[in-house]
Scaffold this active site. Sequence first.
Site, short mmCIF file in Angstrom:
data_model
loop_
_atom_site.label_atom_id
_atom_site.label_comp_id
_atom_site.label_asym_id
_atom_site.label_seq_id
_atom_site.Cartn_x
_atom_site.Cartn_y
_atom_site.Cartn_z
N SER A 13 0.84 -1.20 0.00
CA SER A 13 0.00 0.00 0.00
C SER A 13 0.87 1.24 0.00
CB SER A 13 -0.86 -0.02 1.26
OG SER A 13 -1.43 1.25 1.49
N LYS B 147 2.04 -3.84 6.69
CA LYS B 147 2.42 -3.77 5.27
C LYS B 147 3.95 -3.62 5.15
CE LYS B 147 -1.60 -4.17 3.30
NZ LYS B 147 -1.95 -5.36 2.53
N TYR C 72 -1.82 -1.27 11.03
CA TYR C 72 -2.07 -1.73 9.65
C TYR C 72 -0.87 -1.39 8.76
CZ TYR C 72 -3.60 -1.14 4.83
OH TYR C 72 -3.66 -1.17 3.46
C1 UD1 Z 1 -6.84 4.80 3.77
C2 UD1 Z 1 -5.86 4.45 4.84
C3 UD1 Z 1 -4.67 3.77 4.20
C4 UD1 Z 1 -5.13 2.51 3.48
C5 UD1 Z 1 -6.23 2.86 2.49
C6 UD1 Z 1 -6.85 1.56 2.00
C7 UD1 Z 1 -6.12 6.06 6.65
C8 UD1 Z 1 -5.53 7.23 7.36
N1 UD1 Z 1 -5.47 5.65 5.57
O1 UD1 Z 1 -6.23 5.67 2.82
O2 UD1 Z 1 -3.73 3.43 5.19
O3 UD1 Z 1 -4.06 1.93 2.80
O4 UD1 Z 1 -7.27 3.62 3.11
O5 UD1 Z 1 -7.89 1.82 1.12
O6 UD1 Z 1 -7.15 5.54 7.03
N2 UD1 Z 1 -12.36 11.19 3.62
C9 UD1 Z 1 -13.39 12.03 4.00
N3 UD1 Z 1 -14.53 11.47 4.53
C10 UD1 Z 1 -14.69 10.12 4.65
C11 UD1 Z 1 -13.64 9.27 4.25
C12 UD1 Z 1 -12.49 9.83 3.74
O7 UD1 Z 1 -13.29 13.26 3.91
O8 UD1 Z 1 -15.75 9.67 5.15
C13 UD1 Z 1 -11.14 11.78 3.02
C14 UD1 Z 1 -9.86 11.48 3.77
O9 UD1 Z 1 -9.64 12.43 4.79
C15 UD1 Z 1 -8.85 11.52 2.64
C16 UD1 Z 1 -9.62 11.01 1.43
O10 UD1 Z 1 -10.99 11.20 1.75
O11 UD1 Z 1 -8.45 12.84 2.38
C17 UD1 Z 1 -9.40 9.54 1.13
O12 UD1 Z 1 -9.63 8.77 2.32
P1 UD1 Z 1 -9.70 7.16 2.30
O13 UD1 Z 1 -10.61 6.72 1.22
O14 UD1 Z 1 -10.00 6.71 3.70
O15 UD1 Z 1 -8.24 6.73 1.86
P2 UD1 Z 1 -6.81 7.08 2.52
O16 UD1 Z 1 -6.93 7.81 3.78
O17 UD1 Z 1 -5.98 7.71 1.46
#
Ligand code: UD1
Length: 338
Positions: free
Chosen positions: A125, A153, A149
């Site tokens: 990842s 990895k 997590y």
């Molecule tokens: C997340 C994990 C990462 C993992 C990946 C797997 C965290 C901090 N990181 O990545 O370790 O490998 O998922 O798929 O959890 N967001 C919102 N509202 C939401 C959900 C997300 O605003 O309800 C935003 C987050 O702040 C971020 C973006 O959307 O800026 C993407 O988030 P997400 O889909 O959870 O992915 P990652 O954080 O990049």
Amino acid sequence: MKKILVTGGAGYIGSHTVVELVAEGYEAIIVDDFSNSSAQVLARLKSIICREISFYQGSVSDKEFMNRVFEENHIDAVIHFAAYKAVGESVQEPLKYYENNVGGTIALLEVMKENKVDHIIFSSSATVYGMNNISPLTEDLSTSAINPYGYTKLMMEQILTDLALAHSDWSVTNLRYFNPIGAHESGLIGEAPNGIPNNLMPYITQVAVGKLQELSVFGNDYDTHDGTGVRDYIHVVDLAKGHVLALKHNLENKGVAVFNLGTGIGYSVLDMVKAFENVNGVKIPYAIKDRRPGDVATCYADASKANDILGWKAEKTLQDMMRDSWRWQSSNPNGYEG
Ligand code: UD1
């Protein structure tokens, strides 16, 4: 015909990879314990690829079971997806994550060694780039983790690297995924998270289908073009195709190789909301909330190494990702249940 063992092959990325493996003339054998997937996936896969797939239900940690899988099949290589992946849960239950992810990988490698199978593609990842690197991220940057997590990895990459250094016959490919979204264009397989989704795209689609009220946008004061977090979203079918090309490279080369699988393009949370609304004509109510601990402002790949060495490039557009995510969610509002 080369036989490829796909651990976690009923999961989100695993199932899409099975489709692409079969399309490219490989035989896939799935091992899955359904801890985060459904038996329904197998029937859906069958209707996509129009044939039966070998399947074994069990855990990669169970060496007796895994030995039987290897004894009953002449396996050429393994694509190892089977692992837990919820960041928050890993903080609450670290031992569960270390035991299943790291312990499961060690057990799998021992069984592979006993059965003289020394080709493995590993599902890593972009989380291994940690908090301090600046995008675009290249494979040679330093790695780190901030939650169990992420540590699993990192550890699994390290174990695989050490194994290939100790035994020159091994071929190890560590694939660092950015943010997989989208679904197979049939609408038959897709991402089906347990409970409330942690990740952005399934959250958006569940708001769209009416299962959740509104999206929480985690922070709008980041140093990005609109203040919301920027990520490299990649269509899961492009990602699956990347595995097939990585497998071909793995079968022809010894040692360790590491590749980013991303598009090289970053979109913000609000870009994603707007794109979803425009492509699908469904409104996504949202509210700005505090930042989520552990999030970086910006994370996107330098995807040139996979292009240069594997000849792989993500081809699907943001519109494709939005359309396919919605087709999957709207035709399967409860995922594989019912
Ligand atoms: C997340 C994990 C990462 C993992 C990946 C797997 C965290 C901090 N990181 O990545 O370790 O490998 O998922 O798929 O959890 N967001 C919102 N509202 C939401 C959900 C997300 O605003 O309800 C935003 C987050 O702040 C971020 C973006 O959307 O800026 C993407 O988030 P997400 O889909 O959870 O992915 P990652 O954080 O990049």
